[in-house]
Enzyme design. Structure first.
Site, PDB file in Angstrom:
ATOM      1  N   CYS A   1     -19.566 -69.302   5.520  1.00 19.26           N
ATOM      2  CA  CYS A   1     -18.085 -69.251   5.806  1.00 19.26           C
ATOM      3  C   CYS A   1     -17.295 -67.755   5.883  1.00 19.26           C
ATOM      4  CB  CYS A   1     -17.252 -69.866   4.499  1.00 19.26           C
ATOM      5  SG  CYS A   1     -17.604 -71.659   4.433  1.00 19.26           S
TER       6      CYS A   1
ATOM      7  N   GLU B   1     -11.901 -77.686   5.128  1.00 20.66           N
ATOM      8  CA  GLU B   1     -12.319 -77.924   3.788  1.00 20.66           C
ATOM      9  C   GLU B   1     -12.402 -76.640   3.005  1.00 20.66           C
ATOM     10  OE1 GLU B   1     -15.386 -76.396   3.184  1.00 20.66           O
ATOM     11  OE2 GLU B   1     -15.532 -75.043   5.055  1.00 20.66           O
TER      12      GLU B   1
ATOM     13  N   LYS C   1      -7.182 -72.221   6.492  1.00 22.06           N
ATOM     14  CA  LYS C   1      -8.469 -71.973   6.304  1.00 22.06           C
ATOM     15  C   LYS C   1      -9.044 -70.631   6.580  1.00 22.06           C
ATOM     16  CE  LYS C   1     -12.993 -72.891   5.887  1.00 22.06           C
ATOM     17  NZ  LYS C   1     -13.490 -72.963   4.227  1.00 22.06           N
TER      18      LYS C   1
ATOM     19  N   GLY D   1     -20.842 -55.793  -6.085  1.00 15.69           N
ATOM     20  CA  GLY D   1     -22.153 -56.292  -5.713  1.00 15.69           C
ATOM     21  C   GLY D   1     -22.736 -56.058  -4.444  1.00 15.69           C
TER      22      GLY D   1
ATOM     23  N   LEU E   1     -14.844 -76.064   0.199  1.00 15.45           N
ATOM     24  CA  LEU E   1     -15.819 -76.484  -0.624  1.00 15.45           C
ATOM     25  C   LEU E   1     -16.634 -75.173  -1.072  1.00 15.45           C
ATOM     26  CD1 LEU E   1     -17.162 -79.447   1.118  1.00 15.45           C
ATOM     27  CD2 LEU E   1     -15.450 -79.392  -0.764  1.00 15.45           C
ATOM     28  N   LYS E   2     -16.914 -74.810  -2.247  1.00 16.83           N
ATOM     29  CA  LYS E   2     -17.695 -73.717  -2.672  1.00 16.83           C
ATOM     30  C   LYS E   2     -19.135 -74.366  -2.650  1.00 16.83           C
ATOM     31  CE  LYS E   2     -15.778 -72.963  -6.558  1.00 16.83           C
ATOM     32  NZ  LYS E   2     -14.825 -73.806  -6.701  1.00 16.83           N
TER      33      LYS E   2
END
Length: 438
Positions: free
Chosen positions: A264, A154, A208, A257, A156-157
């Site tokens: 993840c 996957e 990934k 930051g 996905l954010k």
């Protein structure tokens, strides 16, 4: 098509609901009966934009149901997704016990051909191990029909997961033969996908990790450049604009930051570090990425300590608890490092987050040194300083006159570079940001 998803965590739930939305017949299986009961009542255990609406819609349409019955799920699905957690072990490796437990359950109950799909993030070679576990259990039962194991990672954010699934920029499918690849293509064919990438299983598994490690590296890279910017009186935001205009670099993930978090990046970088160590690969880069991020997570606290000296009995207002906006996820969040560091030296925290305060209370419980506030202004009341940890949009244009009037000492420690330093100073507030001219 008939689809079964094992696991109703972040990945499993989004995958299951979105597959139902594009017309498939989905069963989601989980061992947590309380979670399953709530899902069948259309109560999502996670905060994700647009997910609640799709959950309600597809439960009503009977395209998705939730159960604790593994056998029901196995008998239902021609596509069996493994989407359970793979948390980091103490040594940094991925803990695969839940993946292997699902594989064993499938092998113990499967009674016909099926495609078994690893959606969980797993180390290279896991597909082979899943195949071996399933085959062993089938052999015990004298079952000799075929099955295939696929890697379908996957991308996905969190905060944009539904959009990422429904408008995927790519789908990676790793399989051993063209027939399985074609069956997987048909599963996703109604999505307006830019690119479906077919490859072998091991390449898909490593893809990934490579994707997440690259993005984590970009974050640690710009945080390292921020140190140079501070030392030489430069501005990391301007540097980002200058280098990001090069299409080979791009602007994304180049915001300095107080570190990355979530389910993840930290876990996957740690897993690569472990793999390098385990297999004798020289890989100093990922160790550096991990160490830089850990340093960044301590940055706000260290600056507060230098500023105040003694932080005992100080009250710190904290804006933002989730590891990023538009999610309530606090796994590996920089806020947790700040909170726990402050508590260790006797400081108190007054915190506000638009959606993650329930998660914070679940993690930390009730504490005398931790007050969760109904809004950002309440968090400022009689606080000695303000720390900004998550870049929620509602924090971007605050009333600086109000902030100054509420704080005992007009000082902001900004871990997300939300404001122009000159603007804040014009209101008589000291402002500590990251990699920008003071």
């Amino acid at each position: 098509m008939k689809v079964t998803i094992f696991g109703t965590g972040y990945v499993g739930l989004v995958t299951g609901i979105c597959l139902a939305e594009i017309g498939h017949d989905v069963i989601c299986v989980d061992t947590n009966s309380d979670k399953i009961n709530k899902l069948n009542q259309c109560q999502s255990p996670i905060y994700e934009q647009g997910l609640d609406e799709l959950l309600i819609k597809n439960v009503a349409a009977k395209r998705i149901i939730f159960t604790t019955d593994s056998v029901l799920g196995i008998n239902h699905g021609d596509y069996l997704f493994i989407a359970v957690g793979t948390p980091s072990s103490n040594d940094g490796s991925a803990d695969l016990q839940y993946v292997y437990a699902v594989a064993k359950t499938i092998g113990q109950n499967l009674n016909r051909y099926a495609i078994i799909i690893n959606k969980s993030t797993v180390p290279v070679g896991t597909g082979d191990k899943v195949e071996a576990i399933v085959r062993k259990e089938l052999d015990k039962r004298s079952m000799h029909f075929g099955f295939d194991v696929v890697s379908n990672p996957e991308f996905l954010k969190q905060g944009d997961a539904v959009k990422d699934f429904m408008q995927s920029d790519r789908i990676i499918i790793g399989a051993k033969n063209d027939e399985v690849l074609e069956n997987m293509r048909r599963l996703y064919e109604s999505l307006p996908t830019v690119k479906t990438v077919f490859m072998d299983v091991r390449s898909a598994e490593l893809s990934k990790y490579a994707a997440n490690a690259f993005l984590a590296t970009k974050i640690s890279f710009i945080n390292e450049i921020a140190q140079f910017a501070e030392k030489f009186g430069a501005d990391v935001d301007k540097i980002r604009t200058g280098i990001g205009s090069d299409p080979r670099i791009g602007y994304d993930f180049l915001h300095a930051g107080c570190g990355y978090g979530g389910s993840c990046f930290p876990k996957d970088v740690s897993a690569l570090v472990w793999m390098a160590r385990e297999y004798g690969i020289e890989s100093p880069l990922f160790n550096a990425v991990e160490n830089i991020n850990l340093r960044q997570k301590h940055l706000i606290f260290n600056r507060m300590k230098r500023y105040f000296g003694d932080l005992e009995d100080k009250v710190i207002a904290v804006w933002g608890l989730a590891f990023k906006p538009n999610t309530d996820d606090m796994r590996e969040a920089p806020s947790r490092v700040l909170l726990e560091s402050l508590w260790r030296v006797g400081a108190k925290v007054q915190a506000y987050d638009p959606v993650a305060m329930g998660e914070a209370e679940r993690i930390y419980g009730k504490r005398d040194d931790f007050k969760l506030c109904r809004n950002a202004t309440m968090a400022l009341e009689n606080a000695d300083a303000l720390a900004i940890v998550t870049e929620w949009s509602e924090f971007r244009n605050p009333d600086f006159v109000l902030i100054k009037s509420k704080l005992r000492q007009p000082v902001i420690f900004d871990g997300r570079n939300l404001f122009y330093p000159e603007n804040v100073k014009n209101f008589g507030i000291e402002y500590f940001c990251i990699g920008r001219r003071k």
